[in-house]
Design an enzyme around this catalytic site. Structure first.
Site, PDB file in Angstrom:
ATOM      1  N   HIS A 225      -0.194   0.758 -16.696  1.00  0.00           N
ATOM      2  CA  HIS A 225       0.463   0.142 -15.542  1.00  0.00           C
ATOM      3  C   HIS A 225       1.937   0.595 -15.493  1.00  0.00           C
ATOM      4  O   HIS A 225       2.309   0.648 -14.359  1.00  0.00           O
ATOM      5  CB  HIS A 225       0.629  -1.558 -15.766  1.00  0.00           C
TER       6      HIS A 225
ATOM      7  N   LYS B 283      -7.621  -5.387  -6.728  1.00  0.00           N
ATOM      8  CA  LYS B 283      -7.097  -6.582  -6.767  1.00  0.00           C
ATOM      9  C   LYS B 283      -7.363  -7.622  -5.402  1.00  0.00           C
ATOM     10  O   LYS B 283      -6.999  -7.101  -4.244  1.00  0.00           O
ATOM     11  CB  LYS B 283      -5.778  -6.615  -7.116  1.00  0.00           C
TER      12      LYS B 283
ATOM     13  N   HIS C 119      -0.400  -3.732  -1.865  1.00  0.00           N
ATOM     14  CA  HIS C 119       0.356  -4.916  -1.954  1.00  0.00           C
ATOM     15  C   HIS C 119       0.244  -5.754  -0.705  1.00  0.00           C
ATOM     16  O   HIS C 119       0.355  -5.218   0.452  1.00  0.00           O
ATOM     17  CB  HIS C 119       1.891  -5.058  -2.160  1.00  0.00           C
TER      18      HIS C 119
ATOM     19  N   TYR D  91      10.566  -3.025  -6.926  1.00  0.00           N
ATOM     20  CA  TYR D  91      10.966  -1.750  -7.234  1.00  0.00           C
ATOM     21  C   TYR D  91      12.424  -1.329  -7.009  1.00  0.00           C
ATOM     22  O   TYR D  91      12.853  -0.257  -7.552  1.00  0.00           O
ATOM     23  CB  TYR D  91       9.848  -0.596  -6.874  1.00  0.00           C
TER      24      TYR D  91
ATOM     25  N   ARG E  50       1.727   3.311 -12.839  1.00  0.00           N
ATOM     26  CA  ARG E  50       1.615   2.770 -11.448  1.00  0.00           C
ATOM     27  C   ARG E  50       3.268   2.499 -11.102  1.00  0.00           C
ATOM     28  O   ARG E  50       3.537   2.750  -9.827  1.00  0.00           O
ATOM     29  CB  ARG E  50       1.000   1.478 -11.675  1.00  0.00           C
TER      30      ARG E  50
ATOM     31  N   ARG F 197      -3.837   0.654 -10.192  1.00  0.00           N
ATOM     32  CA  ARG F 197      -4.029  -0.378 -11.274  1.00  0.00           C
ATOM     33  C   ARG F 197      -4.870   0.286 -12.390  1.00  0.00           C
ATOM     34  O   ARG F 197      -5.948   1.083 -12.102  1.00  0.00           O
ATOM     35  CB  ARG F 197      -4.439  -1.658 -11.027  1.00  0.00           C
TER      36      ARG F 197
END
Length: 301
Positions: free
Chosen positions: A237, A166, A263, A272, A240, A141
């Site tokens: 982003h 995150k 994640h 994705y 990524r 990120r």
């Protein structure tokens, strides 16, 4: 019996809320967002937010819908106000009527492999080329790229240590030999310029004691995309997103990609599959199977 609600000074209420958020481990960006949404609610209310009742929250949400505020903003405001009334003011019943909006995630803009190469080559200098390459080559990120330190690059284990990403989680990201070589090139150049401090930031900002800002990185990506003739909406982003999509198209298991991206939920990674054109091309249409049977050929698939 006097039921008048007395309000605390706004400054002290803000301080209490900040303390509560810190105690519960909320990240700095989340804290800033929550304060911003509470400030917006206070402006709508015209008085301190701790004097509000359930009807005031209902009117605020109706006003948001009238102004066509986006679902993401509405939901973020709900989270902020729920925290304020539940955790800081200890009046959870006030926030019971707040409603979130279900919103389907938008398809993300993804670069082709060739476009990603052009964007990285168009970077304005070795520092930005290395930063773009970290975002694309390791799937980081933008906030993770900007807060990397020199010591986070582990060349022995060939990993990049991401600290307090995150959700305030630590994780390891992949470090390819090519990316390591590029980072070493930047390290040598940074040392020559005198901006690479011992135990300092991998990508220093204008002041080498501060990290490069997300805004600086974003501007550099926009400029590189324009120079490279890429007309898609591009941000750091996007690199990524492209990393994840290209891995998926190479046949990498989606659960491996989930770990590499950091994640928590596999559903987030599964988005994705919606942008991978190769995945779609690999699926045989039922129509092709019918036509093959009609023509006496073996059906595809």
């Amino acid at each position: 019996m006097d039921t008048t609600i007395t309000s605390a000074p706004i400054g002290s209420l803000r301080q209490r809320m900040l303390q509560d958020m810190k105690l519960r481990g909320l990240g700095a960006h989340t804290q800033q967002d929550y304060i911003r949404h509470v400030r917006s609610f206070a402006a709508f209310l015209g008085r301190p937010p701790d004097t509000a009742n359930a009807e005031d929250l209902r009117r605020f949400q109706l006003d948001q819908h009238r102004r066509a505020v986006g679902p993401a903003t509405i939901n973020a405001a709900v989270s902020a106000l729920r925290f304020l009334f539940t955790m800081t003011l200890k009046r959870p019943e006030i926030a019971l009527g707040l409603s979130v909006i279900r919103c389907e995630p938008k398809l993300r803009d993804v670069l082709s492999v060739e476009e990603a190469a052009r964007l990285i080559e168009a970077a304005p200098g070795i520092k930005y080329k290395a930063a773009f390459s970290v975002a694309y080559g390791a799937g980081l990120r933008v906030s993770e790229v900007t807060h990397l330190k020199v010591g986070d690059i582990d060349s022995e284990r060939m990993i990049i240590r991401v600290e307090q990403g995150k959700g305030r989680k630590d994780r390891n990201a992949m470090l390819s030999p090519h990316l390591l070589d590029l980072l070493r090139q930047w390290w040598r150049e940074g040392k020559r310029r005198g901006v690479m401090l011992p135990h300092g930031w991998l990508f220093p900002g204008r002041n080498c004691t501060d990290p490069i800002s997300a805004r600086q990185l974003n501007r550099a990506v926009h400029g590189a995309a324009e120079f490279a003739g890429i007309h898609k909406r591009v941000s750091p982003h996007t690199l990524r997103h492209s990393f994840a999509t290209h891995l998926l198209e190479q046949g990498v298991d989606i659960r491996v990609i989930q770990v590499l991206l950091g994640h928590t939920n596999i559903d987030t990674t599964a988005i994705y599959t919606k942008v991978s054109s190769k995945t779609m091309r690999a699926v045989a249409s039922p129509l092709d199977q019918i036509v093959a049977l009609m023509e006496g050929r073996a059906p595809p698939g």
